[in-house]
Design a protein around this motif. Structure first.
Motif, PDB file in Angstrom:
ATOM      1  N   ALA A  38      40.372  45.690  48.208  1.00 29.25           N
ATOM      2  CA  ALA A  38      41.238  45.556  49.371  1.00 29.25           C
ATOM      3  C   ALA A  38      42.672  45.322  48.914  1.00 29.25           C
ATOM      4  CB  ALA A  38      40.775  44.395  50.251  1.00 29.25           C
ATOM      5  N   PRO A  39      43.655  45.899  49.646  1.00 29.91           N
ATOM      6  CA  PRO A  39      45.044  45.691  49.240  1.00 29.91           C
ATOM      7  C   PRO A  39      45.440  44.228  49.402  1.00 29.91           C
ATOM      8  CG  PRO A  39      44.910  46.958  51.287  1.00 29.91           C
ATOM      9  CD  PRO A  39      43.522  46.769  50.780  1.00 29.91           C
ATOM     10  N   GLY A  40      46.181  43.714  48.441  1.00 30.37           N
ATOM     11  CA  GLY A  40      46.647  42.332  48.490  1.00 30.37           C
ATOM     12  C   GLY A  40      45.587  41.329  48.098  1.00 30.37           C
ATOM     13  N   SER A  41      44.474  41.796  47.534  1.00 27.71           N
ATOM     14  CA  SER A  41      43.411  40.859  47.183  1.00 27.71           C
ATOM     15  C   SER A  41      43.749  40.073  45.929  1.00 27.71           C
ATOM     16  CB  SER A  41      42.089  41.599  47.006  1.00 27.71           C
ATOM     17  OG  SER A  41      42.189  42.506  45.939  1.00 27.71           O
ATOM     18  N   GLY A  42      44.509  40.686  45.024  1.00 28.65           N
ATOM     19  CA  GLY A  42      44.886  39.992  43.788  1.00 28.65           C
ATOM     20  C   GLY A  42      43.732  39.952  42.824  1.00 28.65           C
ATOM     21  N   SER A  43      43.873  40.591  41.681  1.00 27.41           N
ATOM     22  CA  SER A  43      42.761  40.657  40.733  1.00 27.41           C
ATOM     23  C   SER A  43      42.631  39.394  39.894  1.00 27.41           C
ATOM     24  CB  SER A  43      42.927  41.871  39.819  1.00 27.41           C
ATOM     25  OG  SER A  43      44.130  41.751  39.090  1.00 27.41           O
ATOM     26  N   GLY A  44      43.606  38.499  39.929  1.00 26.57           N
ATOM     27  CA  GLY A  44      43.546  37.292  39.122  1.00 26.57           C
ATOM     28  C   GLY A  44      42.959  36.127  39.888  1.00 26.57           C
ATOM     29  N   SER A  45      41.810  36.348  40.529  1.00 23.92           N
ATOM     30  CA  SER A  45      41.229  35.271  41.333  1.00 23.92           C
ATOM     31  C   SER A  45      40.532  34.262  40.443  1.00 23.92           C
ATOM     32  CB  SER A  45      40.263  35.851  42.367  1.00 23.92           C
ATOM     33  OG  SER A  45      38.957  35.807  41.933  1.00 23.92           O
ATOM     34  N   ALA A  46      40.461  33.030  40.925  1.00 26.56           N
ATOM     35  CA  ALA A  46      39.844  31.949  40.144  1.00 26.56           C
ATOM     36  C   ALA A  46      38.328  32.063  40.148  1.00 26.56           C
ATOM     37  CB  ALA A  46      40.267  30.604  40.717  1.00 26.56           C
ATOM     38  N   ALA A  47      37.763  32.884  41.050  1.00 23.36           N
ATOM     39  CA  ALA A  47      36.310  33.003  41.151  1.00 23.36           C
ATOM     40  C   ALA A  47      35.770  34.111  40.257  1.00 23.36           C
ATOM     41  CB  ALA A  47      35.912  33.251  42.597  1.00 23.36           C
ATOM     42  N   SER A  48      36.513  34.513  39.264  1.00 25.85           N
ATOM     43  CA  SER A  48      36.083  35.556  38.346  1.00 25.85           C
ATOM     44  C   SER A  48      35.548  34.915  37.077  1.00 25.85           C
ATOM     45  CB  SER A  48      37.261  36.475  38.029  1.00 25.85           C
ATOM     46  OG  SER A  48      36.862  37.454  37.108  1.00 25.85           O
ATOM     47  N   ILE A  49      34.301  35.211  36.764  1.00 20.35           N
ATOM     48  CA  ILE A  49      33.651  34.655  35.580  1.00 20.35           C
ATOM     49  C   ILE A  49      33.237  35.826  34.698  1.00 20.35           C
ATOM     50  CG2 ILE A  49      31.723  33.316  34.707  1.00 20.35           C
ATOM     51  CD1 ILE A  49      31.648  31.939  37.454  1.00 20.35           C
ATOM     52  N   ALA A  50      33.854  35.949  33.544  1.00 21.51           N
ATOM     53  CA  ALA A  50      33.538  36.993  32.566  1.00 21.51           C
ATOM     54  C   ALA A  50      33.580  38.379  33.201  1.00 21.51           C
ATOM     55  CB  ALA A  50      32.176  36.723  31.936  1.00 21.51           C
ATOM     56  N   GLY A  51      34.567  38.610  34.051  1.00 22.47           N
ATOM     57  CA  GLY A  51      34.712  39.916  34.684  1.00 22.47           C
ATOM     58  C   GLY A  51      33.875  40.096  35.931  1.00 22.47           C
ATOM     59  N   LEU A  52      33.021  39.150  36.251  1.00 24.10           N
ATOM     60  CA  LEU A  52      32.211  39.220  37.465  1.00 24.10           C
ATOM     61  C   LEU A  52      32.931  38.461  38.568  1.00 24.10           C
ATOM     62  CD1 LEU A  52      28.690  38.515  35.949  1.00 24.10           C
ATOM     63  CD2 LEU A  52      29.723  40.721  36.444  1.00 24.10           C
ATOM     64  N   HIS A  53      33.162  39.090  39.674  1.00 21.16           N
ATOM     65  CA  HIS A  53      33.918  38.504  40.769  1.00 21.16           C
ATOM     66  C   HIS A  53      32.961  37.887  41.791  1.00 21.16           C
ATOM     67  CE1 HIS A  53      37.655  40.306  39.336  1.00 21.16           C
ATOM     68  NE2 HIS A  53      36.895  41.329  38.988  1.00 21.16           N
ATOM     69  N   VAL A  54      32.537  36.652  41.536  1.00 23.46           N
ATOM     70  CA  VAL A  54      31.574  35.986  42.412  1.00 23.46           C
ATOM     71  C   VAL A  54      32.220  35.506  43.703  1.00 23.46           C
ATOM     72  CG1 VAL A  54      29.991  35.323  40.577  1.00 23.46           C
ATOM     73  CG2 VAL A  54      31.887  33.819  41.160  1.00 23.46           C
ATOM     74  N   GLY A  55      33.559  35.508  43.774  1.00 20.11           N
ATOM     75  CA  GLY A  55      34.247  35.130  45.003  1.00 20.11           C
ATOM     76  C   GLY A  55      33.999  36.116  46.135  1.00 20.11           C
ATOM     77  N   ASN A  56      33.530  37.315  45.783  1.00 23.22           N
ATOM     78  CA  ASN A  56      33.205  38.303  46.819  1.00 23.22           C
ATOM     79  C   ASN A  56      32.104  37.796  47.740  1.00 23.22           C
ATOM     80  OD1 ASN A  56      35.081  39.981  45.669  1.00 23.22           O
ATOM     81  ND2 ASN A  56      33.573  41.244  44.594  1.00 23.22           N
ATOM     82  N   PHE A  57      31.186  36.993  47.203  1.00 22.89           N
ATOM     83  CA  PHE A  57      30.096  36.483  48.029  1.00 22.89           C
ATOM     84  C   PHE A  57      30.607  35.506  49.081  1.00 22.89           C
ATOM     85  CE2 PHE A  57      27.758  37.770  44.198  1.00 22.89           C
ATOM     86  CZ  PHE A  57      26.858  38.638  44.790  1.00 22.89           C
ATOM     87  N   ALA A  58      31.568  34.677  48.697  1.00 21.57           N
ATOM     88  CA  ALA A  58      32.151  33.741  49.668  1.00 21.57           C
ATOM     89  C   ALA A  58      32.912  34.495  50.745  1.00 21.57           C
ATOM     90  CB  ALA A  58      33.071  32.750  48.951  1.00 21.57           C
ATOM     91  N   ALA A  59      33.643  35.523  50.343  1.00 24.48           N
ATOM     92  CA  ALA A  59      34.383  36.323  51.323  1.00 24.48           C
ATOM     93  C   ALA A  59      33.425  37.044  52.263  1.00 24.48           C
ATOM     94  CB  ALA A  59      35.286  37.325  50.603  1.00 24.48           C
ATOM     95  N   ALA A  60      32.360  37.611  51.732  1.00 24.57           N
ATOM     96  CA  ALA A  60      31.380  38.307  52.576  1.00 24.57           C
ATOM     97  C   ALA A  60      30.680  37.325  53.515  1.00 24.57           C
ATOM     98  CB  ALA A  60      30.340  39.016  51.700  1.00 24.57           C
ATOM     99  N   TRP A  61      30.416  36.120  53.025  1.00 25.25           N
ATOM    100  CA  TRP A  61      29.785  35.097  53.858  1.00 25.25           C
ATOM    101  C   TRP A  61      30.674  34.776  55.055  1.00 25.25           C
ATOM    102  CZ3 TRP A  61      25.037  32.771  53.225  1.00 25.25           C
ATOM    103  CH2 TRP A  61      24.777  31.677  54.032  1.00 25.25           C
ATOM    104  N   HIS A  62      31.967  34.657  54.814  1.00 28.83           N
ATOM    105  CA  HIS A  62      32.907  34.308  55.877  1.00 28.83           C
ATOM    106  C   HIS A  62      33.150  35.494  56.814  1.00 28.83           C
ATOM    107  CE1 HIS A  62      36.188  32.374  57.926  1.00 28.83           C
ATOM    108  NE2 HIS A  62      36.981  33.385  57.635  1.00 28.83           N
ATOM    109  N   VAL A  63      33.427  36.657  56.262  1.00 26.93           N
ATOM    110  CA  VAL A  63      33.754  37.833  57.072  1.00 26.93           C
ATOM    111  C   VAL A  63      32.527  38.308  57.845  1.00 26.93           C
ATOM    112  CG1 VAL A  63      34.459  40.259  56.940  1.00 26.93           C
ATOM    113  CG2 VAL A  63      35.640  38.538  55.584  1.00 26.93           C
TER     114      VAL A  63
END
Length: 114
Positions: A38-63
């Motif tokens: 998504a535009p403006g998502s920012g690839s430097g998120s704190a929920a990234s562990i070894a290249g895996l973006h686990v923050g997507n699950f929190a976003a999907a849970w909310h959205v």
């Protein structure tokens, strides 16, 4: 007896069908753990562990309002289990009454040989 070539062919076919069945799960998992496009998502998120973006699950849970759906599913499950237990106990009690009545009705006196 199954020949070695036939057994190997069976395993190859089994592996192909398993890969065909599991491929959609793998693609969904890769998309879920991949970067957010998504535009403006920012690839430097704190929920990234070894290249895996686990923050997507929190976003999907909310959205996706999964919390609301989970609560509704819990309410439906509790209701269905409660009604099933009550009905099964009621049916079991009535079944026992029918069985005992049938035993009393159909029992024949035993005659002893004298």
């Amino acid at each position: 007896m199954i020949s070695r070539a036939e057994r190997s062919a069976n395993y190859v076919i089994l592996v192909l069908f398993a890969a065909f069945a599991l491929a959609p799960i793998g693609t969904v998992l890769a998309a879920a753990l991949g970067p957010d496009d998504a535009p403006g998502s920012g690839s430097g998120s704190a929920a990234s562990i070894a290249g895996l973006h686990v923050g997507n699950f929190a976003a999907a849970w909310h959205v996706g309002h999964f919390g609301t759906y989970l609560r509704m599913s819990l309410l439906v499950s509790v209701f269905v289990v409660t009604v099933s237990v009550i009905l099964s106990i009621s049916v079991d009690t009535r079944w026992e009454r029918c069985v005992s009545a049938a035993r009393r009705c159909c029992s024949t006196p035993s005659f002893s040989a004298s």
